[in-house]
Design a protein around this motif. Structure first.
Motif, PDB file in Angstrom:
ATOM      1  N   LYS A 182      -1.138   5.649   2.528  1.00 38.10           N
ATOM      2  CA  LYS A 182      -1.643   4.946   3.432  1.00 38.10           C
ATOM      3  C   LYS A 182      -3.086   5.285   3.969  1.00 38.10           C
ATOM      4  CE  LYS A 182      -2.100   0.297   5.873  1.00 38.10           C
ATOM      5  NZ  LYS A 182      -2.947   0.480   5.401  1.00 38.10           N
ATOM      6  N   GLN A 231       0.790  -1.647  -0.504  1.00 35.18           N
ATOM      7  CA  GLN A 231       0.397   0.334  -0.406  1.00 35.18           C
ATOM      8  C   GLN A 231       0.918   1.270   0.426  1.00 35.18           C
ATOM      9  OE1 GLN A 231      -3.029  -0.590  -0.225  1.00 35.18           O
ATOM     10  NE2 GLN A 231      -4.103   1.599  -0.720  1.00 35.18           N
ATOM     11  N   GLU A 278      -6.910   4.122   1.076  1.00 35.49           N
ATOM     12  CA  GLU A 278      -8.661   3.195   1.588  1.00 35.49           C
ATOM     13  C   GLU A 278      -9.708   4.510   1.518  1.00 35.49           C
ATOM     14  OE1 GLU A 278      -5.615   3.737   2.955  1.00 35.49           O
ATOM     15  OE2 GLU A 278      -5.080   1.839   3.968  1.00 35.49           O
TER      16      GLU A 278
END
Lengths: 114, 112
Positions: free
Chosen positions: B5, B2, B104
């Motif tokens: 983040k 990722q 996210e």
């Protein structure tokens, strides 16, 4: 005002079916993108295209293919739909090489595979 | 892996107070950062952006701060309004490319 439209807002398909998601933009953008959005995972890039008939794999291309025969239209194809492809699918477009990297998104297609 | 983040899945603030949404990144090749806002059943809409040559960009109630040494950016909303309740995504562009890498998302709830 840039407009990106997607062919369906909601779609329900059966496992194994071939699924077509269509996206059209009206601002003559060179770049077009397909993402899927899943809770806790954000937006993940499936495929993108920087010109007619040109395509590049994104981060999660498995199980998907794309087609771009005209500049304004970008199609996402699920060759054989599976339940793990149930998701929100978002199309976006952007200009190339202008120093402005903003992408414009369509309203999304909520696909359910049963 | 990722590369962008957003560690807080949710944030709740009172109307009129400041909302601070955070984002961390790992790729040193990122040179442009954007924030998007998304309401349910709609596509994300662009909010504000910042180039890596700047450390702050302001647009009305929205300010984005970039700390390159810490590889951290934040979005400040002052004052927060109930209509700001949405999911906020940060995104980053890699030098020389057109694609964006998204975090996210953080669900912001502004309570009246």
């Amino acid at each position: 005002d840039v407009k990106v439209t997607q062919s369906s807002r909601y779609l329900v398909k059966r496992t194994g079916e071939k699924v077509f998601l269509e996206c059209v933009q009206d601002m003559d953008h060179e770049n077009m993108f397909w993402y899927r959005q899943d809770p806790g995972l954000g937006l993940r890039l499936i495929y993108f295209s920087y010109d007619v008939k040109m395509k590049e794999k994104g981060d999660i291309p498995e199980g998907y293919s794309v087609s771009r025969e005209k500049k304004e239209r970008f199609s996402l194809i699920l060759e054989s739909a599976s339940t793990n492809q149930t998701s929100m699918y978002l199309c976006a477009s952007s200009l190339s090489w202008t120093g402005i990297y903003e992408q414009y998104f369509g309203p999304g297609t909520r696909l359910t595979v049963t | 892996d990722q590369q962008v983040k957003q560690n807080s899945p949710s944030l709740s603030v009172q109307e009129g107070r400041i909302s601070i949404l955070n984002c961390d990144y790992t790729n040193s090749m990122f040179d442009y950062f954007l924030w998007y806002k998304k309401y349910p059943a709609e596509g994300p809409t662009f909010l504000i952006s910042i180039s890596s040559i700047k450390d702050k960009n302001e647009d009305g109630r929205f300010t984005v701060f970039l700390n390159k040494s810490a590889k951290h950016l934040s979005l400040h909303i002052v004052p927060s309004q109930p209509g700001d309740s949405a999911v906020y995504f940060c995104a980053a562009r890699s030098l020389g490319g057109s694609r964006l890498t998204f975090g996210e998302g953080t669900q912001l709830t502004v309570n009246p």
